[in-house]
Design an enzyme around this catalytic site. Structure first.
Site, PDB file in Angstrom:
ATOM      1  N   ASP A  43       0.842  -1.191   0.000  1.00  0.00           N
ATOM      2  CA  ASP A  43       0.000   0.000   0.000  1.00  0.00           C
ATOM      3  C   ASP A  43       0.882   1.247   0.000  1.00  0.00           C
ATOM      4  O   ASP A  43       1.786   1.377   0.841  1.00  0.00           O
ATOM      5  CB  ASP A  43      -0.918   0.001   1.228  1.00  0.00           C
ATOM      6  CG  ASP A  43      -1.932   1.129   1.180  1.00  0.00           C
ATOM      7  OD1 ASP A  43      -3.080   0.861   0.776  1.00  0.00           O
ATOM      8  OD2 ASP A  43      -1.570   2.274   1.535  1.00  0.00           O
ATOM      9  N   ASN A  63      -2.940  12.881  -4.363  1.00  0.00           N
ATOM     10  CA  ASN A  63      -4.081  13.217  -5.222  1.00  0.00           C
ATOM     11  C   ASN A  63      -4.664  14.585  -4.869  1.00  0.00           C
ATOM     12  O   ASN A  63      -4.978  15.391  -5.755  1.00  0.00           O
ATOM     13  CB  ASN A  63      -5.174  12.149  -5.087  1.00  0.00           C
ATOM     14  CG  ASN A  63      -5.034  11.037  -6.114  1.00  0.00           C
ATOM     15  OD1 ASN A  63      -4.328  11.194  -7.110  1.00  0.00           O
ATOM     16  ND2 ASN A  63      -5.695   9.933  -5.871  1.00  0.00           N
ATOM     17  N   ASP A 101      -2.015   9.220 -10.733  1.00  0.00           N
ATOM     18  CA  ASP A 101      -1.993   8.088 -11.672  1.00  0.00           C
ATOM     19  C   ASP A 101      -0.564   7.764 -12.102  1.00  0.00           C
ATOM     20  O   ASP A 101      -0.188   6.595 -12.236  1.00  0.00           O
ATOM     21  CB  ASP A 101      -2.839   8.407 -12.906  1.00  0.00           C
ATOM     22  CG  ASP A 101      -4.331   8.330 -12.631  1.00  0.00           C
ATOM     23  OD1 ASP A 101      -4.710   7.847 -11.542  1.00  0.00           O
ATOM     24  OD2 ASP A 101      -5.127   8.753 -13.497  1.00  0.00           O
ATOM     25  N   GLU A 119      -4.667   2.256  -4.414  1.00  0.00           N
ATOM     26  CA  GLU A 119      -3.212   2.279  -4.271  1.00  0.00           C
ATOM     27  C   GLU A 119      -2.689   0.995  -3.631  1.00  0.00           C
ATOM     28  O   GLU A 119      -1.554   0.939  -3.173  1.00  0.00           O
ATOM     29  CB  GLU A 119      -2.784   3.490  -3.425  1.00  0.00           C
ATOM     30  CG  GLU A 119      -3.159   3.439  -1.946  1.00  0.00           C
ATOM     31  CD  GLU A 119      -4.543   3.983  -1.655  1.00  0.00           C
ATOM     32  OE1 GLU A 119      -4.780   4.402  -0.498  1.00  0.00           O
ATOM     33  OE2 GLU A 119      -5.401   3.998  -2.562  1.00  0.00           O
TER      34      GLU A 119
END
Length: 414
Positions: free
Chosen positions: A292, A300, A309, A334
């Site tokens: 993770d 973001n 991305d 993620e």
């Protein structure tokens, strides 16, 4: 890189071919405006995948270039403005791969399609099944001219054994009447096995009624050819069947992959994991790892989804490179997962090395320093889902322990 010899006296046509053929990253065009230039090109230490030639050249007005190119063993496509059924038949009989007329723009695209098919053929293995040595040799010779790798056997039983020994065979061309096992029995036997569902199968027979073709196709064949067949028809039926199967495989593959990263998606990750777990009694070790990206939401929120991305894609690439022999997939968002059958000691080292690589790398155009948390389940005693739950619990511990950790490894060291 494959070299394509183009012999064409019209500058406009040369330009069109150079653009269309050159757009394929696998091709390099060698352009010749006449026979003399082509002779010089063929004298060089250059291997040509194929040649595209015009029939009417200033120094070879009667198609002399065709024979000279064929004598060099180069598969040849004729591209001409003259359509003559007699000439077309003669050239095809002499060994020309295709005869295409310059009657529309599609003709040039057809040339490129044939060339790309030849490129793919170099990595395509074909099995010819026929008890007649004459018929078998004719088909094998046609396939060899089209750059296929060819194997041959006498009957259906031998074909089954050959396929077992050569699982990379992609196409079977089989006669009907053969001893031990005929062609229809062969295709039915193959379609009963899941591993042969994408195998292209073309039946051939000299029987003239439509019942034989129906029998083959109902049994699972992709196509059928009646003997004797025209070389041009043979090639295009073979090429079309392979193209269709490759398109189907592309669609099937797309359904298994995550569209952003190109890794396996969650559904296919579980499918591959179940296959590994079914064999775990014969494996030294099995492990499931969850990865993770730490603080991904902040990336973001502060830098936008495009950078987010980009970070996901680069992290996935590093993960794939670090665990190239394992099953690697995007679990969601993620989160990523790796399922491995490697020995525990080797897998531990790989996980620790990956963590070091993440810590040392700067990601995206923003040169971000990021960390990740990893949860590991080694040698699970229960099934796949239980292993994922255990790895997810260890990932939760790593997050709660301050992130940038591998659990249970870091707790064991402490």
């Amino acid at each position: 890189m494959y070299n394509i010899l183009v012999v064409e006296d019209t500058a406009v046509v040369r330009k069109i071919l150079a653009k269309l053929i050159g757009a394929n990253p696998f091709f390099r065009c060698v352009m010749c405006k006449d026979l003399a230039t082509a002779r010089e090109a063929m004298k060089q230490d250059v291997a040509f995948l194929a040649a595209v030639v015009d029939l009417n050249l200033p120094d070879a007005p009667n198609g002399e270039v065709v024979n000279e190119v064929l004598e060099k063993g180069i598969p040849t496509v004729v591209l001409t403005g003259n359509f003559s059924e007699t000439l077309r038949g003669r050239l095809l009989a002499e060994g020309v791969l295709d005869y295409i007329t310059k009657d529309c723009r599609f003709a040039y695209n057809q040339v490129v399609k044939v060339l790309d098919r030849l490129r793919k053929n170099t990595q395509t293995k074909v099995l010819v099944v026929d008890d007649s040595s004459v018929s078998r040799n004719i088909i094998c010779n046609l396939l060899t001219k089209a750059k296929f790798e060819v194997e041959s056997v006498n009957d259906g039983l031998e074909a089954l054994q050959k396929l077992k020994e050569n699982p990379d065979i992609k196409l079977v061309i089989s006669d009907h009447h053969m001893p031990n096992m005929d062609g229809c029995e062969l295709v039915k036997a193959l379609r009963e096995q899941p591993c042969y569902q994408n195998l292209v199968f073309i039946g051939v027979s000299s029987e003239g009624d439509g019942l034989m073709s129906a029998k083959f196709i109902k049994g699972g064949a992709n196509d059928f050819l009646k003997k004797p067949f025209h070389h041009e028809e043979f090639y295009w039926r073979v090429f079309s069947s392979l193209d269709s199967m490759e398109m189907l495989e592309t669609i099937q593959l797309a359904a298994k992959l995550d569209s952003l990263t190109g890794l396996f998606n969650r559904g296919y990750l579980f499918e591959q994991g179940e296959e590994l777990f079914a064999k775990r009694d014969s494996l030294e070790c099995l492990s499931v790892c969850m990865f993770d990206l730490d603080e991904f939401k902040q990336v973001n929120d502060s830098l936008g989804h495009r950078i987010g991305d980009e970070l996901i894609v680069q992290f996935a690439k590093l993960l794939q490179e670090s665990f190239s022999s394992d099953v690697v997939g995007r679990y969601g968002g993620e989160e990523f997962a790796v399922i491995s059958a490697r020995p525990e000691r080797v897998m531990r080292l790989s996980i620790q090395q990956f963590m070091k690589s993440v810590r040392c790398m700067l990601f995206t155009e923003k040169r971000l320093a990021v960390t990740c948390s990893i949860g590991v389940c080694m040698s699970p005693k229960d099934g796949l889902m239980a292993a994922f739950e255990s790895a997810d619990l260890q990932l939760y511990r790593a997050k709660n322990g301050g992130r940038n950790r591998i659990e249970p490894f870091d707790s064991e060291v402490a």
